[in-house]
Design a protein around this motif. Structure first.
Motif, PDB file in Angstrom:
ATOM      1  N   MET A   1      -0.691  -1.143 -51.270  1.00 12.44           N
ATOM      2  CA  MET A   1       0.739  -1.200 -51.508  1.00 12.44           C
ATOM      3  C   MET A   1       1.510  -0.499 -50.397  1.00 12.44           C
ATOM      4  O   MET A   1       2.571  -0.961 -49.994  1.00 12.44           O
ATOM      5  N   SER A   2       0.972   0.612 -49.900  1.00 13.42           N
ATOM      6  CA  SER A   2       1.719   1.366 -48.890  1.00 13.42           C
ATOM      7  C   SER A   2       1.894   0.568 -47.595  1.00 13.42           C
ATOM      8  O   SER A   2       2.846   0.805 -46.853  1.00 13.42           O
ATOM      9  N   LYS A   3       1.011  -0.382 -47.330  1.00 17.54           N
ATOM     10  CA  LYS A   3       1.156  -1.209 -46.130  1.00 17.54           C
ATOM     11  C   LYS A   3       2.314  -2.198 -46.262  1.00 17.54           C
ATOM     12  O   LYS A   3       2.853  -2.655 -45.271  1.00 17.54           O
ATOM     13  N   LEU A   4       2.699  -2.496 -47.488  1.00 17.68           N
ATOM     14  CA  LEU A   4       3.791  -3.430 -47.730  1.00 17.68           C
ATOM     15  C   LEU A   4       5.151  -2.728 -47.846  1.00 17.68           C
ATOM     16  O   LEU A   4       6.182  -3.387 -47.806  1.00 17.68           O
ATOM     17  N   MET A   5       5.123  -1.422 -48.009  1.00 18.57           N
ATOM     18  CA  MET A   5       6.370  -0.670 -48.210  1.00 18.57           C
ATOM     19  C   MET A   5       7.176  -0.585 -46.917  1.00 18.57           C
ATOM     20  O   MET A   5       6.617  -0.470 -45.826  1.00 18.57           O
ATOM     21  N   LYS A   6       8.491  -0.626 -47.074  1.00 21.47           N
ATOM     22  CA  LYS A   6       9.389  -0.414 -45.942  1.00 21.47           C
ATOM     23  C   LYS A   6       9.261   1.038 -45.493  1.00 21.47           C
ATOM     24  O   LYS A   6       9.049   1.932 -46.323  1.00 21.47           O
ATOM     25  N   PRO A   7       9.408   1.302 -44.195  1.00 21.06           N
ATOM     26  CA  PRO A   7       9.308   2.685 -43.701  1.00 21.06           C
ATOM     27  C   PRO A   7      10.272   3.649 -44.404  1.00 21.06           C
ATOM     28  O   PRO A   7       9.899   4.774 -44.723  1.00 21.06           O
ATOM     29  N   ASN A   8      11.508   3.208 -44.657  1.00 22.96           N
ATOM     30  CA  ASN A   8      12.455   4.087 -45.338  1.00 22.96           C
ATOM     31  C   ASN A   8      12.003   4.421 -46.752  1.00 22.96           C
ATOM     32  O   ASN A   8      12.233   5.526 -47.241  1.00 22.96           O
ATOM     33  N   HIS A   9      11.343   3.479 -47.416  1.00 26.61           N
ATOM     34  CA  HIS A   9      10.856   3.738 -48.765  1.00 26.61           C
ATOM     35  C   HIS A   9       9.693   4.721 -48.740  1.00 26.61           C
ATOM     36  O   HIS A   9       9.572   5.563 -49.634  1.00 26.61           O
ATOM     37  N   LYS A  10       8.847   4.624 -47.728  1.00 26.24           N
ATOM     38  CA  LYS A  10       7.756   5.596 -47.584  1.00 26.24           C
ATOM     39  C   LYS A  10       8.325   7.000 -47.375  1.00 26.24           C
ATOM     40  O   LYS A  10       7.870   7.966 -47.978  1.00 26.24           O
ATOM     41  N   ARG A  11       9.344   7.099 -46.515  1.00 31.46           N
ATOM     42  CA  ARG A  11       9.967   8.400 -46.252  1.00 31.46           C
ATOM     43  C   ARG A  11      10.584   8.966 -47.532  1.00 31.46           C
ATOM     44  O   ARG A  11      10.489  10.155 -47.806  1.00 31.46           O
ATOM     45  N   MET A  12      11.232   8.108 -48.295  1.00 29.39           N
ATOM     46  CA  MET A  12      11.858   8.569 -49.531  1.00 29.39           C
ATOM     47  C   MET A  12      10.806   8.987 -50.555  1.00 29.39           C
ATOM     48  O   MET A  12      11.028   9.926 -51.317  1.00 29.39           O
ATOM     49  N   SER A  13       9.671   8.316 -50.578  1.00 33.44           N
ATOM     50  CA  SER A  13       8.590   8.709 -51.486  1.00 33.44           C
ATOM     51  C   SER A  13       8.113  10.121 -51.169  1.00 33.44           C
ATOM     52  O   SER A  13       7.925  10.951 -52.071  1.00 33.44           O
ATOM     53  N   ARG A  14       7.948  10.401 -49.885  1.00 35.33           N
ATOM     54  CA  ARG A  14       7.561  11.759 -49.479  1.00 35.33           C
ATOM     55  C   ARG A  14       8.671  12.750 -49.806  1.00 35.33           C
ATOM     56  O   ARG A  14       8.417  13.852 -50.292  1.00 35.33           O
ATOM     57  N   MET A  15       9.912  12.342 -49.555  1.00 35.46           N
ATOM     58  CA  MET A  15      11.039  13.230 -49.782  1.00 35.46           C
ATOM     59  C   MET A  15      11.159  13.636 -51.247  1.00 35.46           C
ATOM     60  O   MET A  15      11.400  14.801 -51.552  1.00 35.46           O
ATOM     61  N   ILE A  16      10.956  12.695 -52.152  1.00 38.29           N
ATOM     62  CA  ILE A  16      11.050  13.056 -53.571  1.00 38.29           C
ATOM     63  C   ILE A  16       9.913  13.999 -53.954  1.00 38.29           C
ATOM     64  O   ILE A  16      10.098  14.913 -54.748  1.00 38.29           O
ATOM     65  N   GLY A  17       8.747  13.821 -53.335  1.00 43.19           N
ATOM     66  CA  GLY A  17       7.645  14.750 -53.587  1.00 43.19           C
ATOM     67  C   GLY A  17       7.974  16.159 -53.109  1.00 43.19           C
ATOM     68  O   GLY A  17       7.736  17.140 -53.821  1.00 43.19           O
ATOM     69  N   TYR A  18       8.532  16.270 -51.918  1.00 48.20           N
ATOM     70  CA  TYR A  18       8.927  17.575 -51.388  1.00 48.20           C
ATOM     71  C   TYR A  18       9.991  18.212 -52.284  1.00 48.20           C
ATOM     72  O   TYR A  18       9.941  19.397 -52.596  1.00 48.20           O
ATOM     73  N   THR A  19      10.957  17.394 -52.699  1.00 51.38           N
ATOM     74  CA  THR A  19      12.060  17.901 -53.508  1.00 51.38           C
ATOM     75  C   THR A  19      11.566  18.390 -54.861  1.00 51.38           C
ATOM     76  O   THR A  19      11.958  19.466 -55.323  1.00 51.38           O
TER      77      THR A  19
END
Length: 128
Positions: A1-19
Motif C-alpha cells: 500500500m505504501s508504494k501506492l500512496m502519494k508522497p504528501n500522504h506518507k508525510r502526513m502519516s508520519r506527522m500524525i504519528g509524531y504528533t
C-alpha cells in the motif's frame, strides 16, 4: 500500500504519528500547519469530519467545533513587536473581526498616516 500512496500522504502519516507521540498543544499546532501545506481542503475537511465522528458523543463534537470556531475577541496590548502580535491575532480572528479592526484602526490614523497607508497598499497591489 505504501508504494501506492502519494508522497504528501506518507508525510502526513508520519506527522500524525509524531504528533500523537508528543501529544502536546505545540505538536498539534505543528500538525495543523503541516496539514495545511500538504493536504487539500477536501482532505482536511474529511479528516476533520472523521475526527469529530470518532468522539464518544455529539456533545463532545459540538464542544470541539465551538472551540475551533470561536472568535479571536479583541487584540491584546502589544509587548515587543506590534506587527508580530497583530499578525498572530489576525491568524485567529474571523473575517468580520479583521475587517472591523482594520477599518477602525485606519480611521483612527491621522490623515497623513492614512495617505501613507493608501500609498503603501497601492504599491503592494502593483507589485503583486
Amino acid at each position: 500500500m505504501s508504494k501506492l500512496m502519494k508522497p504528501n500522504h506518507k508525510r502526513m502519516s508520519r506527522m500524525i504519528g509524531y504528533t500523537l507521540t508528543l501529544g502536546d498543544a505545540d505538536a498539534w499546532a505543528g500538525f495543523t500547519t503541516v496539514a495545511m501545506a500538504r493536504l487539500t481542503v477536501e482532505e482536511r475537511a474529511a479528516l476533520a469530519w472523521a475526527a469529530l465522528r470518532a468522539l464518544d458523543t455529539p456533545e463532545q463534537a459540538e464542544q470541539v467545533a465551538k472551540a475551533v470556531l470561536s472568535f479571536a475577541d479583541y487584540p491584546l496590548p502589544t509587548f515587543l513587536n506590534p506587527m508580530d502580535d497583530a499578525r498572530w491575532w489576525a491568524s485567529f480572528a474571523s473575517l468580520k473581526e479583521r475587517k472591523a479592526y482594520a477599518l477602525a484602526a485606519y480611521e483612527a490614523l491621522p490623515m497623513r498616516e492614512q495617505m501613507a497607508f493608501r500609498n503603501h497598499i497601492s504599491e503592494v497591489e502593483i507589485a503583486a
